[in-house]
Write an enzyme that holds these catalytic residues in place. Sequence first.
Site, mmCIF file in Angstrom:
data_model
loop_
_atom_site.group_PDB
_atom_site.id
_atom_site.type_symbol
_atom_site.label_atom_id
_atom_site.label_comp_id
_atom_site.label_asym_id
_atom_site.label_seq_id
_atom_site.Cartn_x
_atom_site.Cartn_y
_atom_site.Cartn_z
ATOM 1 N N ARG A 239 31.919 24.745 -9.492
ATOM 2 C CA ARG A 239 32.625 24.893 -8.212
ATOM 3 C C ARG A 239 32.454 23.616 -7.407
ATOM 4 O O ARG A 239 31.350 23.120 -7.242
ATOM 5 C CB ARG A 239 32.153 26.124 -7.450
ATOM 6 C CG ARG A 239 30.729 26.117 -6.988
ATOM 7 C CD ARG A 239 30.413 27.273 -6.042
ATOM 8 N NE ARG A 239 29.019 27.678 -6.136
ATOM 9 C CZ ARG A 239 28.004 27.009 -5.598
ATOM 10 N NH1 ARG A 239 28.212 25.890 -4.938
ATOM 11 N NH2 ARG A 239 26.777 27.460 -5.738
ATOM 12 N N HIS A 243 28.646 27.211 -2.052
ATOM 13 C CA HIS A 243 28.638 28.619 -2.456
ATOM 14 C C HIS A 243 29.498 29.448 -1.510
ATOM 15 O O HIS A 243 30.298 30.263 -1.924
ATOM 16 C CB HIS A 243 27.200 29.140 -2.458
ATOM 17 C CG HIS A 243 27.114 30.637 -2.454
ATOM 18 N ND1 HIS A 243 27.406 31.387 -3.572
ATOM 19 C CD2 HIS A 243 26.818 31.515 -1.461
ATOM 20 C CE1 HIS A 243 27.270 32.675 -3.264
ATOM 21 N NE2 HIS A 243 26.929 32.779 -1.995
ATOM 22 N N TYR A 251 21.242 21.137 -2.966
ATOM 23 C CA TYR A 251 20.644 21.336 -4.285
ATOM 24 C C TYR A 251 21.370 20.576 -5.382
ATOM 25 O O TYR A 251 21.061 20.736 -6.547
ATOM 26 C CB TYR A 251 20.633 22.841 -4.610
ATOM 27 C CG TYR A 251 21.976 23.483 -4.372
ATOM 28 C CD1 TYR A 251 22.282 24.032 -3.123
ATOM 29 C CD2 TYR A 251 22.949 23.490 -5.352
ATOM 30 C CE1 TYR A 251 23.524 24.580 -2.882
ATOM 31 C CE2 TYR A 251 24.191 24.033 -5.111
ATOM 32 C CZ TYR A 251 24.473 24.584 -3.875
ATOM 33 O OH TYR A 251 25.718 25.111 -3.627
#
Lengths: 319, 325
Positions: A239, A243, A251
């Site tokens: 992606r 998120h 991250y």
Amino acid sequence: MSLTRDKKLWMYRKMLEIRHFELEVDRLFKANMIWGTCHLSVGEEASAVGSIAALEEKDMITSTHRGHGHCLAKGGELPRMFAELLGKETGYCRGRGGSMHIADLEKGNLGANGIVGGGIPIATGAALASKMRKDGKVTLCFFGDGAANQGCFHEAVNLAAVNKLPIVYICENNLYGMSVPFRKASSVENIADRATAYSIPGKVVDGNDVEAVYQAVKEAVDRARRGEGPSLIENKTYRWLGHSKSDANVYRTKEEIEEWKQKCPIKRYRQKLINEGVASAEELDRMEKEVEQAIQDAIEYAKNSPEPRVEDIMDGVYA
Amino acid sequence: MPEKLYIDALREGLREEMLRDENVFILGEDVGLYGGAFGVTKGLFQEFGEDRVKDTPISEAAIAGAAVGAALCGMRPVAEIMFFDFFTIAMDQLVNQGAKNRYMFGGKAKVPMVIRGPMGCGTGAAAQHSQSFPAVFAHFPGLKVVMPSTPYDVKGLIKASIRDDNPVVFAEHKLLYRVKGEVPDEEYIVPLGKADVKRKGKDITVVAGSIMVIRALEAAKQLEKEGIDVEVVDPRTLKPLDMDTIINSVKKTGRVVIVEDDPISFGWGAEVAAGIASSSAFDYLDAPIKRLAGLDIPIPYNPNLEKHAVPQVEDIIKGIKDTLR
């Protein structure tokens, strides 16, 4: 299993539709026109489209929290999709569900799901119903790499394998369960490797290659329809965006994101279609303009749609 | 009218609905050849075959979820959970999926399923096989909750639950399975959301559910000898809850004891008590509303401790006398 020109162009158009839909949703979000949260699938379009391209119209799917692409590929209409995200009465769920709960049972979409892995047993039940009724339908069950670590994944896949249910489990592995890298959450390199535990076929696919996804899923769907039971397919993808809306992307590195953008499923497919003489660059540009226009029209429809009435707040709790 | 065991009446109800509608099927652990851990489905496997009386792996989440998925596709699954305590393992599928699907999909989907199982203590099965907690499910909009107390009711209510277009939690107290009662041979239905006055009386109302109906009736019988005339009202379904019948009874008697099998804190008795206190029955009350329920403890193993964990007939007699004082 050769693809017709129409099918190839349909797949390209659907991927464009999803990409532009998601980018518009991102924009509307930042403009405070969409409430709550949502999870965008930019970069993962080939997985949704290639998989659903392998279905017949009567077949069913269950989707996930990152489900706009699945809904659109399964026949979701842009105006009702945008209307739902804007919380309007004309949306798929009359503004009661929002991004994570879009369902269209008439088109075989048994619903997106806000619970990671929550759709896996439900899809299995749908396949059980198909087997009992001998209606010839196959169910595609979408879930992410994170959901594969839920207990219900094991329970449901085992149940389907034991009963040879007509279902294909499709893991969209985008390498992160929110922030936690896949390698820290799974002891095996591929979710598809877990198929061995259920004695069903498991296959790892380049999830950014829409035709590769189609071929793998088609084979599994045909197998399921022949009554030979479930398969587990893992589309490796990525992606591009966070998120959800609040993700600062701490991250992963810019370099990693950039590297995956180079593997853009849409750009790749465009080049392939041109190289193979399926369509000219001009034809594909024209298609993109049409998609952009349809999306703008759909947003206008959603904006002009009525809000749900507070008097109707109790509607639909019970049948 | 012929007398039948609760468990046989329940099985008859299941069988009749399976004969009536081919979309009805049973799934669960050991429901097939074995006939269910308590014998509820005994013989159905032989009659209907393994597709319609389906043994599953020990996977409660998958059982509940498969029921939800099949129901969304128009089937009418009846899922058996071996012990009520194990409903917790199926919780997400039941309360986040089945219960919410219709509303969150904008009122379009139907989830016509029943999920049933035996609850309650009194068999020495200890903490993880003995709890009664049907009220938990009444807290989830979208679910209906049924807890029949008699052979007549269990048959009529399982049939109504199977025909209902919503997910229904069907709670059977395991001590009730061996209780006998009148069950007519001809077809009948007991509608959901309708309380039943199990015994008419004028001095005091006892609202009791499930196994506590049997104990309340026994208490009433003993108190009759002392000239105390007890009315016993059985809500039969917790959701929807028929408060009208309860309120009318309290208006008549002016006193009420609520008896439940669940742990007392946040139990359905509190809902009933609040319903009475905030209704037109409030002005008719001649004594505070009394609640009798299970202690706030996991069910203990030792038979004497177990007996003291939930109300017994003598506790109900005492509760009634205290309220009449």
